[in-house]
Design an enzyme around this catalytic site. Structure first.
Site, PDB file in Angstrom:
ATOM      1  N   ASP A  83      45.585  33.152  16.730  1.00 47.80           N
ATOM      2  CA  ASP A  83      46.087  33.156  18.106  1.00 47.80           C
ATOM      3  C   ASP A  83      46.737  34.503  18.360  1.00 47.80           C
ATOM      4  O   ASP A  83      47.466  35.014  17.500  1.00 47.80           O
ATOM      5  CB  ASP A  83      47.107  32.002  18.267  1.00 47.80           C
TER       6      ASP A  83
ATOM      7  N   ALA B 154      40.818  29.194  22.248  1.00 51.55           N
ATOM      8  CA  ALA B 154      41.529  30.348  22.823  1.00 51.55           C
ATOM      9  C   ALA B 154      40.954  30.734  24.183  1.00 51.55           C
ATOM     10  O   ALA B 154      39.760  30.939  24.335  1.00 51.55           O
ATOM     11  CB  ALA B 154      41.445  31.545  21.872  1.00 51.55           C
ATOM     12  N   ALA B 155      41.841  30.795  25.156  1.00 51.62           N
ATOM     13  CA  ALA B 155      41.412  31.143  26.519  1.00 51.62           C
ATOM     14  C   ALA B 155      42.637  31.420  27.371  1.00 51.62           C
ATOM     15  O   ALA B 155      43.749  31.015  27.037  1.00 51.62           O
ATOM     16  CB  ALA B 155      40.625  29.985  27.135  1.00 51.62           C
TER      17      ALA B 155
ATOM     18  N   THR C 151      35.632  22.992  30.098  1.00 55.35           N
ATOM     19  CA  THR C 151      36.346  22.251  31.137  1.00 55.35           C
ATOM     20  C   THR C 151      35.388  21.640  32.162  1.00 55.35           C
ATOM     21  O   THR C 151      34.284  22.162  32.367  1.00 55.35           O
ATOM     22  CB  THR C 151      37.305  23.223  31.863  1.00 55.35           C
ATOM     23  N   ASP C 152      35.853  20.588  32.829  1.00 59.62           N
ATOM     24  CA  ASP C 152      35.038  19.999  33.904  1.00 59.62           C
ATOM     25  C   ASP C 152      35.018  20.898  35.143  1.00 59.62           C
ATOM     26  O   ASP C 152      34.200  20.700  36.044  1.00 59.62           O
ATOM     27  CB  ASP C 152      35.549  18.594  34.271  1.00 59.62           C
ATOM     28  N   GLU C 153      35.916  21.910  35.172  1.00 57.48           N
ATOM     29  CA  GLU C 153      35.967  22.786  36.361  1.00 57.48           C
ATOM     30  C   GLU C 153      34.694  23.589  36.549  1.00 57.48           C
ATOM     31  O   GLU C 153      34.442  24.101  37.641  1.00 57.48           O
ATOM     32  CB  GLU C 153      37.153  23.749  36.260  1.00 57.48           C
TER      33      GLU C 153
ATOM     34  N   TYR D  62      38.881  31.482  36.911  1.00 60.83           N
ATOM     35  CA  TYR D  62      39.009  30.782  35.617  1.00 60.83           C
ATOM     36  C   TYR D  62      37.755  29.983  35.307  1.00 60.83           C
ATOM     37  O   TYR D  62      37.141  30.138  34.244  1.00 60.83           O
ATOM     38  CB  TYR D  62      40.241  29.860  35.625  1.00 60.83           C
TER      39      TYR D  62
ATOM     40  N   LYS E 213      34.885  30.399  32.335  1.00 63.29           N
ATOM     41  CA  LYS E 213      34.556  29.346  31.363  1.00 63.29           C
ATOM     42  C   LYS E 213      33.065  29.007  31.446  1.00 63.29           C
ATOM     43  O   LYS E 213      32.424  28.776  30.426  1.00 63.29           O
ATOM     44  CB  LYS E 213      35.397  28.083  31.616  1.00 63.29           C
TER      45      LYS E 213
ATOM     46  N   ASN F 194      41.430  17.102  33.089  1.00 66.57           N
ATOM     47  CA  ASN F 194      42.830  17.556  32.950  1.00 66.57           C
ATOM     48  C   ASN F 194      43.558  16.824  31.832  1.00 66.57           C
ATOM     49  O   ASN F 194      43.627  15.597  31.838  1.00 66.57           O
ATOM     50  CB  ASN F 194      43.605  17.302  34.243  1.00 66.57           C
TER      51      ASN F 194
ATOM     52  N   ASN G   8      47.189  14.090  43.541  1.00 63.55           N
ATOM     53  CA  ASN G   8      48.358  14.843  43.066  1.00 63.55           C
ATOM     54  C   ASN G   8      49.666  14.259  43.595  1.00 63.55           C
ATOM     55  O   ASN G   8      50.640  14.122  42.862  1.00 63.55           O
ATOM     56  CB  ASN G   8      48.264  16.305  43.493  1.00 63.55           C
TER      57      ASN G   8
ATOM     58  N   ARG H 174      46.166  26.187  47.310  1.00 60.77           N
ATOM     59  CA  ARG H 174      45.521  27.119  46.369  1.00 60.77           C
ATOM     60  C   ARG H 174      44.171  27.545  46.974  1.00 60.77           C
ATOM     61  O   ARG H 174      43.402  26.672  47.400  1.00 60.77           O
ATOM     62  CB  ARG H 174      45.301  26.362  45.060  1.00 60.77           C
ATOM     63  N   PRO H 175      43.873  28.850  47.027  1.00 61.08           N
ATOM     64  CA  PRO H 175      42.553  29.257  47.551  1.00 61.08           C
ATOM     65  C   PRO H 175      41.432  28.671  46.678  1.00 61.08           C
ATOM     66  O   PRO H 175      41.546  28.648  45.451  1.00 61.08           O
ATOM     67  CB  PRO H 175      42.575  30.783  47.424  1.00 61.08           C
TER      68      PRO H 175
ATOM     69  N   HIS I 282      40.610  25.656  46.301  1.00 64.95           N
ATOM     70  CA  HIS I 282      41.128  24.479  45.593  1.00 64.95           C
ATOM     71  C   HIS I 282      40.083  23.355  45.533  1.00 64.95           C
ATOM     72  O   HIS I 282      39.731  22.776  46.561  1.00 64.95           O
ATOM     73  CB  HIS I 282      42.376  23.995  46.354  1.00 64.95           C
TER      74      HIS I 282
END
Ligand code: NAD
Ligand code: DAU
Length: 351
Positions: A35, A86-87, A131-133, A156, A160, A185, A255, A288-289, A291
């Site tokens: 790390d 690591a990211a 990630t699912d993003e 981000y 990924k 998440n 949220n 968040r832009p 989003h």
């Protein structure tokens, strides 16, 4: 897997994964945790592991963007498998300054893949954590499956996505042995307080505003971090090479509902001065832009092929998490000082 390289092991999920492997699982080898110790890392997370497993745990500070130093570690430590966490992981930071995201998430992953390619006889597995993003945003219905096409919406998730593609390409082109997991998440102990849940807990305890982006109706699918760790280990042991597995918690929540829940549980554990509800601290701020509106994972493949199920219910997992933050005030204070505070002051709200 005798000598397992874990990258990013001093971050949130890496810390929980190393703990799970050494304290709870059937893993019998040695972990080499590499790390670079960015703002998001806390090497103290694993100081007891260092003491309790002197022959099975080694920490080395190194940057995955520095190919020479990682090559030396591969050879000296006779690495035979890799779990790559690591990211740069925070969407808001990627919007303000994407540079390190491109470096670490894309170039760093590329470096590791090149080192694996050069040592294809020695390396049995490269497991890539994603990630699912990468799938972008869902409407009111449907779920992300392993077949969903990639449509990342922020720097981000784009970085990924690029790393996922590289991992897949190295498997197809050079035949290196890989597995990939795309997870929703996570929440639980050791999460850095820039992410929604720990930020809300810590601000609420201090009586500070709880910034909810936009209308607060964005949905995330929450997974207790320990369940993520059991899934990763199962995929590493039993997953089919070259395959991707989605990991999710079946726990969709708006949220605003989640923040209200955190407020109510905190009020129950520790009354606010004057007995006022912490919900009063909720403050809607600029969105968040880019989003993403909704994430929801279909993990049927993992459940059917590898018989994995999440064990924690959100109601109990969030209580455990809040208790952990209440009981680890020293940890909170340490990460809440220095560079992080400066950054928060500067970038707290979108302008
Ligand atoms: P984190 O930010 O808490 O930890 C990241 C760790 O990586 C830190 O210890 C940091 O020092 C280290 N690191 C960063 N750049 C490095 C570099 N160049 N060289 C070596 N180490 C470096 O992140 P996290 O939440 O634990 O996420 C871990 C992984 O899981 C990431 O790949 C992330 O994309 C993925 N993921 C996270 C979530 C989530 O909800 N947190 C969900 C799905 C996937
Ligand atoms: O889905 C997996 C992803 O989950 C991971 O790949 C990322 O590494 C991880 O950071 C997380 O990304 P999110 O952007 O979903 O997490 P974050 O905690 O930043 O935000 C969760 C939701 O809460 C999101 O809809 C934005 C909102 N939010 C966040 C913060 C920090 C707020 O409303 N207020 C806030 O202050």
């Amino acid at each position: 897997m005798k000598n397992l390289l874990v990258t990013g092991g001093c971050g949130f999920i890496g810390t929980n994964f190393i703990r799970h492997l050494l304290e709870e699982s059937d893993f019998a080898g040695k972990i080499i945790n590499v790390d670079s110790l960015t703002y998001a890392a806390n090497p103290e997370n694993l100081s007891d592991i260092e003491t309790n497993f002197p022959d099975r745990y080694l920490f080395i500070r190194a940057d995955i963007c520095n190919r020479e130093s990682i090559a030396e570690i591969f050879d000296k430590q006779q690495i035979d498998s890799i779990c790559h966490f690591a990211a740069e992981s925070h969407v808001d930071r990627s919007i303000v300054k994407p540079d390190t995201f491109i470096q670490t998430n894309i170039i760093g992953t590329f470096n590791l893949l090149e080192l694996v390619r050069e040592r294809s006889e020695q390396i049995r597995l490269f497991h890539h954590i994603s990630t699912d993003e990468v799938f972008g945003s869902l409407g009111n219905d449907g779920f992300f499956t392993e077949q969903t096409s990639y449509k990342p919406n922020n720097p981000y998730s784009a970085s990924k996505a690029a790393s996922d593609h590289l991992v897949r390409a190295y498997h197809k082109t050079y035949g290196i042995s890989v597995t990939i997991s795309n997870c929703s998440n996570n929440y639980g102990p050791y999460q850095f307080p820039e992410k929604l849940i720990p930020l809300m807990i810590i601000n609420a305890l201090k009586g500070k505003p709880l910034p909810v982006y936009g209308d607060g109706r964005n949905i995330r699918d929450w997974l207790f971090v320990r369940d993520h760790c059991t899934a990763i280990w199962k995929i590493m042991k039993e997953g089919r090479k070259g395959e991707t597995y989605n990991i999710g918690g079946n726990n969709e929540l708006e949220n605003i509902k989640l923040v209200e829940m955190v407020c109510d549980i905190l009020d129950e554990f520790e009354k606010r001065p004057g007995n006022k509800s912490r919900r009063e601290l909720i403050t809607f701020v600029k969105d968040r832009p880019g989003h993403d509106r909704r994430y929801a994972i279909d993990s049927a493949k993992l459940q059917q092929e590898l018989k994995w199920e999440p064990e924690e219910f959100f109601e109990s997992g969030i209580r455990k998490t809040i208790k952990w933050y209440l009981q680890n005030q020293k940890w909170v204070d340490r990460v809440n000082t220095g560079e992080y505070q400066e950054w928060v002051k500067e970038h707290y709200h979108y302008r």
